[in-house]
Design an enzyme around this catalytic site. Structure first.
Site, PDB file in Angstrom:
ATOM      1  CB  CYS A  74      -7.882 -15.639  21.960  1.00 42.60           C
ATOM      2  SG  CYS A  74      -9.075 -14.270  21.975  1.00 42.60           S
ATOM      3  CB  CYS A  81      -8.377 -15.066  29.088  1.00 45.11           C
ATOM      4  SG  CYS A  81      -8.860 -16.471  28.054  1.00 45.11           S
ATOM      5  CB  CYS A 118     -22.223 -23.876  27.716  1.00 46.00           C
ATOM      6  SG  CYS A 118     -23.538 -23.702  28.932  1.00 46.00           S
TER       7      CYS A 118
END
Length: 345
Positions: A74, A81, A118
């Protein structure tokens, strides 16, 4: 040894619950009192929160299943994170999953009695190719399983959210994560307003909104309150509340700001400030609530079953037993009561 007595907070928690049930919004002073109350009043706070929870949700618990459909790599710098560009955490990294793996995960979610599947991808925003694959996966899961589908895909515009709605997505997750004031301390590659814009795009497409936050990021009591009030203003319907897992290799790896009682007070506050919303105890409940996990269900009405994005959750049977032992029942996708799998009363 002399024990110093703890002064009571002088708040009648049942009166506070009465006010919430009558439609009043807690004042900032009342909200601060919830978070600052001594441990001796925690059970009274939970009893007040449970009255509000029971009014709106009865004794039902919703289960959500989380699939990390694209992991790592990312370009964002979210400090908490393990998938961010500034993380050196040892995690599995892979592009968007093949459709058969997604369908296998959906089958497992359905077998675990999850009402919502999800689907999450890492990254700032999905590429055109990945977005198309997400739409295909949503259609296939929707055609085969009765679960609701929630997508968490990063920043989205109105065109993308309309396509998601047309494909069958019921809800989109995009967390605020913390207060607007504190946001620059946890991420610099996008803003709090960017996240609000995505929530608005989801609402414009007619889908329900899922947005919450993470605690243990250096936030003050006022930051905790401000995020709850922002979620209330935005009309968010599902609120996942995460408690930081200080993953090695992230900038927040050494943070230890939480204890189980503080986490429970946060859950109480969010139930009182967001009385009718689905409140979910999300990532970190096993780590930060520890043996007090069952008490969280007296404020929250939803949990994840299975693992999280890059960290494991507890076994599903332990979740079922916790729900049963606390006197709650499972809620299916359409609000129906479900039997707890493999649990003997």
């Amino acid at each position: 040894m002399t024990v110093t007595p703890v002064a009571p907070s002088r708040v009648n928690w049942q009166v506070l619950a009465d006010q919430v049930l009558a439609g009043e919004v807690l004042s900032r002073e009342q909200a601060r009192a919830v978070l600052a109350a001594p441990d001796t009043e925690l059970l009274d706070q939970l009893a007040a929160a449970y009255r509000v929870r029971r009014h709106h949700w009865g004794n039902r618990v919703r289960l959500h299943f989380l699939l990390n459909a694209q992991s790592g790599l990312c370009p964002e710098d979210c400090h908490y994170c393990s998938q961010s560009k500034i993380s050196s955490a040892e995690i599995e990294k892979y592009p968007f999953m093949a459709q058969e793996k997604i369908l296998a995960a959906a089958e497992r979610a359905n077998s675990l009695k999850a009402g919502t599947f999800c689907m999450v991808i890492s990254g700032r925003s999905p590429s055109e190719r990945v977005f198309g694959e997400v739409l295909d996966a949503v259609r296939q899961v929707k055609a085969q399983y009765p679960m609701k589908i929630c997508a968490c895909l990063g920043l989205l515009d109105e065109t993308q959210t309309q396509q998601l709605a047309a494909a069958g997505v019921d809800r989109v997750n995009h967390n605020l994560n913390t207060s607007e004031t504190n946001y620059g301390e946890i991420c610099t590659t996008h803003t709090f307003d960017d996240r609000v814009a995505t929530i608005a795009a989801v609402q414009s497409a007619g889908m329900t909104t899922c947005s919450g936050g993470i605690f243990g990021l250096g936030e003050t009591h006022d930051d905790i309150i401000d995020m709850a009030l922002a979620l209330r203003r935005l009309g968010v319907t599902s609120v996942p509340l995460n408690f930081l897992i200080p993953i090695e290799g992230t900038p927040f790896e050494g943070r230890q700001e939480l204890n189980p009682r503080h986490c429970l007070r946060i859950l109480c506050l969010y139930r009182l400030l967001l009385p009718s919303q689905e409140i979910r105890i999300a990532g970190g409940r096993e780590v930060q609530l520890r043996q007090l996990q069952p008490l969280g269900l007296y404020a929250a009405n939803s949990i994840f079953v299975g693992d999280y994005l890059t960290t494991p959750g507890q076994a599903a049977q332990a979740d079922y037993a916790m729900i049963r032992d606390a006197g709650f029942v499972l809620e299916g996708p359409d609000g129906e009561a479900l039997e707890l799998p493999g649990v003997v009363a």
